[in-house]
Motif scaffolding. Structure first.
Motif, PDB file in Angstrom:
ATOM      1  N   PHE A   1     -23.348  51.840   3.096  1.00 50.39           N
ATOM      2  CA  PHE A   1     -22.143  52.064   3.891  1.00 50.39           C
ATOM      3  C   PHE A   1     -22.395  51.438   5.266  1.00 50.39           C
ATOM      4  O   PHE A   1     -23.192  51.959   6.059  1.00 50.39           O
ATOM      5  N   LEU A   2     -21.756  50.303   5.535  1.00 50.66           N
ATOM      6  CA  LEU A   2     -22.108  49.461   6.677  1.00 50.66           C
ATOM      7  C   LEU A   2     -21.042  49.458   7.760  1.00 50.66           C
ATOM      8  O   LEU A   2     -19.861  49.676   7.486  1.00 50.66           O
ATOM      9  N   ASP A   3     -21.484  49.107   8.991  1.00 53.29           N
ATOM     10  CA  ASP A   3     -20.574  48.776  10.068  1.00 53.29           C
ATOM     11  C   ASP A   3     -21.341  48.018  11.144  1.00 53.29           C
ATOM     12  O   ASP A   3     -22.445  48.404  11.519  1.00 53.29           O
ATOM     13  N   GLY A   4     -20.758  46.912  11.603  1.00 54.25           N
ATOM     14  CA  GLY A   4     -21.293  46.209  12.762  1.00 54.25           C
ATOM     15  C   GLY A   4     -22.361  45.172  12.482  1.00 54.25           C
ATOM     16  O   GLY A   4     -22.997  44.690  13.423  1.00 54.25           O
ATOM     17  N   HIS A   5     -22.549  44.761  11.238  1.00 57.83           N
ATOM     18  CA  HIS A   5     -23.581  43.769  10.917  1.00 57.83           C
ATOM     19  C   HIS A   5     -22.924  42.394  10.804  1.00 57.83           C
ATOM     20  O   HIS A   5     -22.383  42.033   9.765  1.00 57.83           O
ATOM     21  N   TYR A   6     -23.012  41.607  11.873  1.00 59.74           N
ATOM     22  CA  TYR A   6     -22.311  40.335  11.936  1.00 59.74           C
ATOM     23  C   TYR A   6     -23.266  39.144  12.046  1.00 59.74           C
ATOM     24  O   TYR A   6     -22.818  37.999  12.087  1.00 59.74           O
ATOM     25  N   GLY A   7     -24.569  39.406  12.077  1.00 59.08           N
ATOM     26  CA  GLY A   7     -25.548  38.345  12.189  1.00 59.08           C
ATOM     27  C   GLY A   7     -26.233  38.053  10.873  1.00 59.08           C
ATOM     28  O   GLY A   7     -25.783  38.475   9.795  1.00 59.08           O
ATOM     29  N   THR A   8     -27.337  37.336  10.928  1.00 58.31           N
ATOM     30  CA  THR A   8     -28.116  37.037   9.733  1.00 58.31           C
ATOM     31  C   THR A   8     -28.789  38.300   9.217  1.00 58.31           C
ATOM     32  O   THR A   8     -28.806  39.344   9.888  1.00 58.31           O
ATOM     33  N   SER A   9     -29.365  38.199   8.044  1.00 58.51           N
ATOM     34  CA  SER A   9     -29.969  39.381   7.425  1.00 58.51           C
ATOM     35  C   SER A   9     -31.076  39.977   8.286  1.00 58.51           C
ATOM     36  O   SER A   9     -31.281  41.199   8.261  1.00 58.51           O
ATOM     37  N   SER A  10     -31.757  39.171   9.065  1.00 63.41           N
ATOM     38  CA  SER A  10     -32.867  39.671   9.890  1.00 63.41           C
ATOM     39  C   SER A  10     -32.382  40.507  11.063  1.00 63.41           C
ATOM     40  O   SER A  10     -33.184  41.207  11.703  1.00 63.41           O
ATOM     41  N   THR A  11     -31.078  40.459  11.375  1.00 69.97           N
ATOM     42  CA  THR A  11     -30.556  41.221  12.520  1.00 69.97           C
ATOM     43  C   THR A  11     -30.057  42.606  12.127  1.00 69.97           C
ATOM     44  O   THR A  11     -29.596  43.345  12.993  1.00 69.97           O
ATOM     45  N   LEU A  12     -30.140  42.944  10.850  1.00 69.06           N
ATOM     46  CA  LEU A  12     -29.707  44.277  10.430  1.00 69.06           C
ATOM     47  C   LEU A  12     -30.625  45.326  11.039  1.00 69.06           C
ATOM     48  O   LEU A  12     -31.856  45.244  10.929  1.00 69.06           O
ATOM     49  N   VAL A  13     -30.048  46.335  11.692  1.00 73.61           N
ATOM     50  CA  VAL A  13     -30.814  47.439  12.267  1.00 73.61           C
ATOM     51  C   VAL A  13     -30.307  48.739  11.660  1.00 73.61           C
ATOM     52  O   VAL A  13     -29.188  48.806  11.141  1.00 73.61           O
ATOM     53  N   PRO A  14     -31.139  49.801  11.704  1.00 78.09           N
ATOM     54  CA  PRO A  14     -30.744  51.056  11.045  1.00 78.09           C
ATOM     55  C   PRO A  14     -29.389  51.590  11.473  1.00 78.09           C
ATOM     56  O   PRO A  14     -28.672  52.189  10.663  1.00 78.09           O
ATOM     57  N   ALA A  15     -28.992  51.383  12.730  1.00 76.88           N
ATOM     58  CA  ALA A  15     -27.724  51.936  13.205  1.00 76.88           C
ATOM     59  C   ALA A  15     -26.531  51.320  12.490  1.00 76.88           C
ATOM     60  O   ALA A  15     -25.430  51.894  12.489  1.00 76.88           O
ATOM     61  N   MET A  16     -26.705  50.151  11.888  1.00 75.09           N
ATOM     62  CA  MET A  16     -25.606  49.496  11.179  1.00 75.09           C
ATOM     63  C   MET A  16     -25.389  50.078   9.783  1.00 75.09           C
ATOM     64  O   MET A  16     -24.365  49.802   9.159  1.00 75.09           O
ATOM     65  N   ILE A  17     -26.344  50.840   9.292  1.00 78.71           N
ATOM     66  CA  ILE A  17     -26.209  51.514   8.000  1.00 78.71           C
ATOM     67  C   ILE A  17     -25.786  52.948   8.284  1.00 78.71           C
ATOM     68  O   ILE A  17     -26.590  53.778   8.704  1.00 78.71           O
ATOM     69  N   LEU A  18     -24.501  53.238   8.101  1.00 74.93           N
ATOM     70  CA  LEU A  18     -23.975  54.554   8.477  1.00 74.93           C
ATOM     71  C   LEU A  18     -24.400  55.647   7.518  1.00 74.93           C
ATOM     72  O   LEU A  18     -24.370  56.828   7.862  1.00 74.93           O
ATOM     73  N   SER A  19     -24.746  55.276   6.287  1.00 71.26           N
ATOM     74  CA  SER A  19     -25.265  56.251   5.326  1.00 71.26           C
ATOM     75  C   SER A  19     -26.235  55.540   4.395  1.00 71.26           C
ATOM     76  O   SER A  19     -25.924  54.475   3.859  1.00 71.26           O
ATOM     77  N   ARG A  20     -27.403  56.143   4.219  1.00 67.38           N
ATOM     78  CA  ARG A  20     -28.367  55.609   3.263  1.00 67.38           C
ATOM     79  C   ARG A  20     -28.275  56.307   1.911  1.00 67.38           C
ATOM     80  O   ARG A  20     -29.115  56.105   1.040  1.00 67.38           O
ATOM     81  N   ALA A  21     -27.238  57.112   1.735  1.00 71.14           N
ATOM     82  CA  ALA A  21     -27.007  57.740   0.441  1.00 71.14           C
ATOM     83  C   ALA A  21     -26.669  56.666  -0.583  1.00 71.14           C
ATOM     84  O   ALA A  21     -26.301  55.533  -0.247  1.00 71.14           O
TER      85      ALA A  21
END
Length: 571
Positions: free
Chosen positions: A331-351
């Motif tokens: 469940f994502l929000d705010g990930h607009y860069g390359t895969s290496s820029t994904l940070v935990p805050a962009m994953i709203l739920s790890r369920a």
């Protein structure tokens, strides 16, 4: 691409068979279709191809052999396109196609369509999604047959193709093999909503709207099916029940922030108030399958330029193809860069998104609200698989597996099932919107009503003042929704709860003798239970369309409220 049709209303199907002078050219057979396009609550476009040019007629009615209305188009053509209008929402019509003197196809139990529900009104909706299905081979047939076995007699309300619908160039003959010969039964009973892929772009042009793709499909460029006018069939939107669909062209149209497509997208998103927003196009914003979203320009631009607009508008689900695999995000929000820029805050739920495992994805509001999370699914494996690293960190699951996606949307719940080519369920996830409204009475509580003998209504309660409540007719599936309130009238105790609904259709529901006519409410315990018959008024004393609420906290008295709104959501 639509033709101007001449409308003729007839009252007897027998007109079709009347003895008339033969036309100069009589079609020998239908060689493509019939197939359905641009479905709305009150209309649908019926298309077909004949081997010789003739005039066109569609007859339709409520049963095979009883097709009592007709629409004609006088022009002689092999590419027949007839628009039916003035239909009833959420209604089954059987139909046949041919000339003004002869039926060529249809008038049988498999030739029918179900009109869309009224816009904004939910109903259980099944959607079949195919990505890159255009191989016209045994793999595509296996994916098709697996879905047919899975859905059985459950009608497919609409189906989507995510581009690369016919390989290798999207020519007319390739479409015949990959689409019309592959899915004839589905085409004639469920409206297909396609998008433009990279292989379509080898024979068709989005800017000029020319080529086989634009010749084959009739799509709502003028907002005929909802949304706002796009002015092109390359990208468009439409509504089905309480769902707003946005269909973009990631190959041939300008993807820049100030280009026509994204300017239209912003305006369209600003106008919708639908409960659900589902967007789809061909090139995925996140993928490590047979294509890499970190390096390929169309994928990068769709992620950088389109995804922020959708998330600001409250998108719930994004569907793409192109990579020949199945990848499904967290469940994502705010990930607009390359895969290496994904940070935990962009994953709203790890369920995992599964009710039976560690939890569904949930949004606190029913309508569109910004930045509450979305699922991104790549399903470009409906015709073949091509592997890849399959290690994008935004993805919860990545599979090099043939299959298709099944979406079931019911009210504020969306269930997705990835079905492989042998019928196995390889992934599921669920999104709830405003999940607290799902509080529901147990069997028999708290009030059973009827529109006619034997038609019961179930009341759903949230026993907190200001919460939401719902009354549902279990026979007709009509539903009324209101707000739980604490009455402040002098004629009733102040410590019980009511399900208050307002009305535009008085008198739809009536109370049937012998049904439960009132409920007991213990406000101190937040409890709503069926009242004993002896403690309630006699059936004759409770007015029609009324639920009587009786306080049981020590203060005597009752309060009536009227069930007079019916929101036809066919849930």
């Amino acid at each position: 691409m639509s033709h101007v049709n001449r409308w003729i209303s007839v009252t007897l199907a027998a007109v079709w068979f009347a003895a008339v002078a033969p036309s100069a050219a009589v079609a020998q057979s239908v060689v493509r279709g019939p197939y359905l396009q641009s479905g709305t609550p009150t209309g649908v476009v019926v298309r077909w191809r004949t081997d010789v040019a003739t005039n066109s007629r569609v007859i339709f009615g409520n049963a095979p052999g009883s097709l009592t209305s007709a629409v004609d188009a006088a022009a002689s053509t092999t590419e027949h396109e007839v628009t039916l209008s003035g239909l009833f929402p959420n209604t089954v019509y059987y139909y046949a196609v041919g000339t003004t003197t002869k039926i060529l196809a249809g008038n049988d139990p498999s030739s029918f369509f179900l009109t869309a529900p009224r816009v904004g009104k939910s109903k259980p909706t099944r959607i079949w999604v195919l990505g890159d299905p255009g191989t016209a081979d045994a793999d595509a047939a296996a994916v098709r047959d697996a879905y047919y076995a899975f859905t059985g007699t459950r009608h497919t309300d609409l189906w989507l193709m995510l581009g690369d619908n016919a390989y290798p160039r999207g020519t007319d003959s390739e479409y015949q093999a990959a689409v019309f010969d592959m899915y004839p039964t589905m085409l004639r009973k469920s409206v297909l909503w396609p998008t433009f892929g990279s292989h379509e772009g080898r024979s068709a042009n989005s800017v000029t709207q020319t080529g086989p793709y634009f010749d084959i499909f009739t799509l709502p460029r003028n907002a005929e099916a909802g949304g706002i006018v796009s002015g092109t069939e390359a990208y468009y939107s439409f509504d089905y029940g309480n769902i707003h669909f946005i269909v973009l062209d990631s190959f041939g149209s300008d993807r820049s922030p100030r280009g026509p497509m994204l300017s239209w997208l912003q305006a369209d998103l600003a106008m919708t108030t639908q409960d659900w927003i589902i967007a789809y196009w061909h090139h995925p914003p996140y993928s490590k399958g047979s294509h890499d979203s970190d390096t390929e320009v169309p994928l990068v631009e769709m992620r950088q330029n389109v995804v922020p607009l959708l998330e600001q508008a409250g998108v719930d689900l994004v569907l793409t193809g192109h990579s020949h695999s199945y990848e499904r995000s967290f469940f994502l929000d705010g990930h607009y860069g390359t895969s290496s820029t994904l940070v935990p805050a962009m994953i709203l739920s790890r369920a995992d998104g599964r009710p039976t495992d560690n939890g569904t994805y949930q949004k606190p509001t029913e309508g569109p609200s910004p930045h509450l999370g979305a699922v991104y699914a790549v399903l470009g494996s409906s015709g073949h698989t091509s592997g890849g690293a399959l290690n994008h960190p935004a993805m919860f699951v990545s599979l090099n597996v043939l299959g298709s996606l099944v979406l079931d949307v019911t009210g504020n719940r969306l269930d997705a099932t990835f079905l492989d080519s042998i019928g196995g369920i390889r992934d599921t996830f669920t999104i709830f919107k405003d999940p607290q409204t799902e509080a529901e009475s147990t069997s028999g509580a708290p009030g059973v009503f009827a529109a006619a003998a034997g038609q019961s209504v179930e009341a759903k309660w949230e026993p907190v003042a200001g919460g939401k409540c719902e009354v549902k007719n279990e026979s007709t599936n009509d539903k009324a929704r209101g707000t739980v309130q604490v009455p402040a009238t002098s004629a009733a105790p102040s410590n019980h709860l009511e399900c208050k609904v307002t009305s535009t259709t008085p008198g739809f529901m009536t109370v049937a003798v012998g049904d439960i006519l009132c409920v007991d409410v213990n406000s101190s315990a937040n409890a709503v239970t069926p009242a004993a018959t002896a403690s309630c008024a006699t059936p004759a004393a409770v007015p029609a369309n009324t639920l009587r609420v009786r306080d049981v906290t020590g203060t005597t008295g009752t309060q009536d409220f009227s069930l007079t709104e019916v929101e036809t959501q066919d849930d």
